[in-house]
Design an enzyme around this catalytic site. Sequence first.
Site, PDB file in Angstrom:
ATOM      1  N   THR A  13       0.813  -1.214   0.000  1.00  0.00           N
ATOM      2  CA  THR A  13       0.000   0.000   0.000  1.00  0.00           C
ATOM      3  C   THR A  13       0.844   1.260   0.000  1.00  0.00           C
ATOM      4  OG1 THR A  13      -1.784  -1.153   1.129  1.00  0.00           O
ATOM      5  CG2 THR A  13      -1.840   1.247   1.223  1.00  0.00           C
TER       6      THR A  13
ATOM      7  N   THR B 253       1.473  -4.001   4.598  1.00  0.00           N
ATOM      8  CA  THR B 253       1.143  -4.240   6.004  1.00  0.00           C
ATOM      9  C   THR B 253       0.425  -5.571   6.208  1.00  0.00           C
ATOM     10  OG1 THR B 253      -0.864  -2.925   5.746  1.00  0.00           O
ATOM     11  CG2 THR B 253       1.069  -1.807   6.642  1.00  0.00           C
ATOM     12  N   ASP B 254      -0.192  -6.120   5.161  1.00  0.00           N
ATOM     13  CA  ASP B 254      -0.933  -7.376   5.354  1.00  0.00           C
ATOM     14  C   ASP B 254      -0.012  -8.572   5.599  1.00  0.00           C
ATOM     15  OD1 ASP B 254      -0.080  -7.278   2.689  1.00  0.00           O
ATOM     16  OD2 ASP B 254      -1.876  -8.236   1.897  1.00  0.00           O
TER      17      ASP B 254
END
Length: 177
Positions: free
Chosen positions: A20, A96-97
């Site tokens: 992201t 971030t996932d």
Amino acid sequence: MAPSPRAQFPSALVLSLGGTIAMAAQGAGHGGVAPRLTAEDLVAAVPELAEEAELGLPGCLKIPGAWLEIDDIAAVVELLNKQAAGTTGFVISQATDTVEEVTYLFDLLYEGAAPVAVTGAMRNAQMASTDGSANLLAAVRTAISPQARDMGVLVALADELHAARGGGESVPAESSA
């Protein structure tokens, strides 16, 4: 001849793996965002970084976090291990996932003492109040901090630092810089 003030700056290597934080508009007619921003693009969005460290910006990946494979991570760690002696610290921006899994693997494989600060963003650069720039600044400050040396891999997000191992303890990011 006296060394220039920039020669006395700590050095940090900034790598971008995508996610992201690296998302930008795909272009007219495509809609949505995709991981298109490089480490150079991310650093250019944070002018304060020029006053913090001498930054190396090697090319890396521009993919969604779920596409990272163990071989990708191993290649990044190999680069870190080769560069550790001549670099104050490292910053890795990524999705971030997958940050927990990836940073844990980084921590298991990384052999150096130089700090490694991993960061990302919950809101892409096209969104109002994106968090990527602040997270990147905190990650660079962590990576060049003498107090972060020998702490292993750390995650810098939302003004907090989290250890990749040991339960992910959190400390305010300001205390690391």
